[in-house]
Design a protein around this motif. Structure first.
Motif, PDB file in Angstrom:
ATOM      1  N   UNK A   1       0.861  -1.176   0.000  1.00  0.00           N
ATOM      2  CA  UNK A   1       0.000   0.000   0.000  1.00  0.00           C
ATOM      3  C   UNK A   1       0.901   1.230   0.000  1.00  0.00           C
ATOM      4  N   UNK A   2       0.419   2.266  -0.616  1.00  0.00           N
ATOM      5  CA  UNK A   2       1.144   3.539  -0.646  1.00  0.00           C
ATOM      6  C   UNK A   2       0.551   4.434   0.422  1.00  0.00           C
ATOM      7  N   UNK A   3       1.408   4.982   1.255  1.00  0.00           N
ATOM      8  CA  UNK A   3       0.935   5.828   2.354  1.00  0.00           C
ATOM      9  C   UNK A   3       1.618   7.190   2.297  1.00  0.00           C
ATOM     10  N   UNK A   4       0.971   8.147   2.878  1.00  0.00           N
ATOM     11  CA  UNK A   4       1.525   9.492   3.053  1.00  0.00           C
ATOM     12  C   UNK A   4       1.702   9.718   4.551  1.00  0.00           C
ATOM     13  N   UNK A   5       2.886  10.149   4.921  1.00  0.00           N
ATOM     14  CA  UNK A   5       3.230  10.304   6.334  1.00  0.00           C
ATOM     15  C   UNK A   5       2.274  11.234   7.067  1.00  0.00           C
ATOM     16  N   UNK A   6       1.995  12.392   6.489  1.00  0.00           N
ATOM     17  CA  UNK A   6       1.163  13.369   7.184  1.00  0.00           C
ATOM     18  C   UNK A   6      -0.245  12.839   7.436  1.00  0.00           C
ATOM     19  N   UNK A   7      -0.810  12.156   6.464  1.00  0.00           N
ATOM     20  CA  UNK A   7      -2.153  11.610   6.629  1.00  0.00           C
ATOM     21  C   UNK A   7      -2.166  10.514   7.687  1.00  0.00           C
ATOM     22  N   UNK A   8      -1.165   9.642   7.649  1.00  0.00           N
ATOM     23  CA  UNK A   8      -1.102   8.549   8.610  1.00  0.00           C
ATOM     24  C   UNK A   8      -0.868   9.068  10.028  1.00  0.00           C
ATOM     25  N   UNK A   9      -0.033  10.084  10.170  1.00  0.00           N
ATOM     26  CA  UNK A   9       0.203  10.674  11.483  1.00  0.00           C
ATOM     27  C   UNK A   9      -1.081  11.276  12.049  1.00  0.00           C
ATOM     28  N   UNK A  10      -1.844  11.916  11.206  1.00  0.00           N
ATOM     29  CA  UNK A  10      -3.093  12.517  11.649  1.00  0.00           C
ATOM     30  C   UNK A  10      -4.096  11.447  12.072  1.00  0.00           C
ATOM     31  N   UNK A  11      -4.195  10.373  11.303  1.00  0.00           N
ATOM     32  CA  UNK A  11      -5.137   9.310  11.633  1.00  0.00           C
ATOM     33  C   UNK A  11      -4.741   8.559  12.902  1.00  0.00           C
ATOM     34  N   UNK A  12      -3.439   8.404  13.130  1.00  0.00           N
ATOM     35  CA  UNK A  12      -2.956   7.681  14.307  1.00  0.00           C
ATOM     36  C   UNK A  12      -2.783   8.597  15.524  1.00  0.00           C
ATOM     37  N   UNK A  13      -3.073   9.868  15.345  1.00  0.00           N
ATOM     38  CA  UNK A  13      -2.951  10.857  16.432  1.00  0.00           C
ATOM     39  C   UNK A  13      -1.515  10.942  16.962  1.00  0.00           C
ATOM     40  N   UNK A  14      -0.562  10.959  16.037  1.00  0.00           N
ATOM     41  CA  UNK A  14       0.855  11.114  16.378  1.00  0.00           C
ATOM     42  C   UNK A  14       1.267  12.491  15.892  1.00  0.00           C
ATOM     43  N   UNK A  15       1.810  13.310  16.781  1.00  0.00           N
ATOM     44  CA  UNK A  15       2.122  14.691  16.400  1.00  0.00           C
ATOM     45  C   UNK A  15       3.590  14.909  16.049  1.00  0.00           C
ATOM     46  N   UNK A  16       4.476  14.061  16.516  1.00  0.00           N
ATOM     47  CA  UNK A  16       5.905  14.269  16.280  1.00  0.00           C
ATOM     48  C   UNK A  16       6.421  13.319  15.196  1.00  0.00           C
ATOM     49  N   UNK A  17       7.175  13.872  14.266  1.00  0.00           N
ATOM     50  CA  UNK A  17       7.734  13.075  13.177  1.00  0.00           C
ATOM     51  C   UNK A  17       8.710  12.025  13.701  1.00  0.00           C
ATOM     52  N   UNK A  18       9.455  12.356  14.738  1.00  0.00           N
ATOM     53  CA  UNK A  18      10.409  11.387  15.285  1.00  0.00           C
ATOM     54  C   UNK A  18       9.692  10.189  15.902  1.00  0.00           C
ATOM     55  N   UNK A  19       8.560  10.437  16.556  1.00  0.00           N
ATOM     56  CA  UNK A  19       7.781   9.326  17.123  1.00  0.00           C
ATOM     57  C   UNK A  19       7.220   8.448  16.021  1.00  0.00           C
ATOM     58  N   UNK A  20       6.744   9.066  14.950  1.00  0.00           N
ATOM     59  CA  UNK A  20       6.228   8.312  13.802  1.00  0.00           C
ATOM     60  C   UNK A  20       7.321   7.435  13.202  1.00  0.00           C
ATOM     61  N   UNK A  21       8.490   8.026  12.959  1.00  0.00           N
ATOM     62  CA  UNK A  21       9.593   7.272  12.367  1.00  0.00           C
ATOM     63  C   UNK A  21      10.035   6.122  13.272  1.00  0.00           C
ATOM     64  N   UNK A  22      10.065   6.364  14.574  1.00  0.00           N
ATOM     65  CA  UNK A  22      10.448   5.315  15.517  1.00  0.00           C
ATOM     66  C   UNK A  22       9.443   4.171  15.492  1.00  0.00           C
ATOM     67  N   UNK A  23       8.153   4.493  15.500  1.00  0.00           N
ATOM     68  CA  UNK A  23       7.119   3.454  15.481  1.00  0.00           C
ATOM     69  C   UNK A  23       7.152   2.662  14.179  1.00  0.00           C
TER      70      UNK A  23
END
Length: 73
Positions: free
Chosen positions: A22-44
């Motif tokens: 699947x193709x995902x966009x970081x900003x959309x996925x962060x918003x849906x998962x309620x993650x505000x920090x890019x570093x937390x997203x990348x770590x997860x």
């Protein structure tokens, strides 16, 4: 955070008729998962990849989305 990110990925996977990758966009996925920090997203994302839940193929192009393979568990 891991669970909410994985659930957002599963939502996209199911909406694409369970086809990998699947193709995902970081900003959309962060918003849906309620993650505000890019570093937390990348770590997860990195840890979900390391744990074997997904296969994450990041794209470094602005125009292309990242590819994610959802592994069967």
């Amino acid at each position: 955070m891991h669970i909410s990110l994985y659930m957002a990925l599963l939502y996209h996977y199911l909406s694409e008729d369970m086809k990998n990758p699947i193709t995902i966009r970081r900003q959309q996925l962060m918003q849906e998962a309620k993650i505000s920090a890019r570093t937390s997203y990348n770590k997860c994302m990195r840890e979900l990849h390391e744990y074997g839940y997904i296969k994450y193929l990041p794209s470094y192009s602005f125009y292309l989305g990242n590819l994610v393979h959802i592994n069967k568990i």
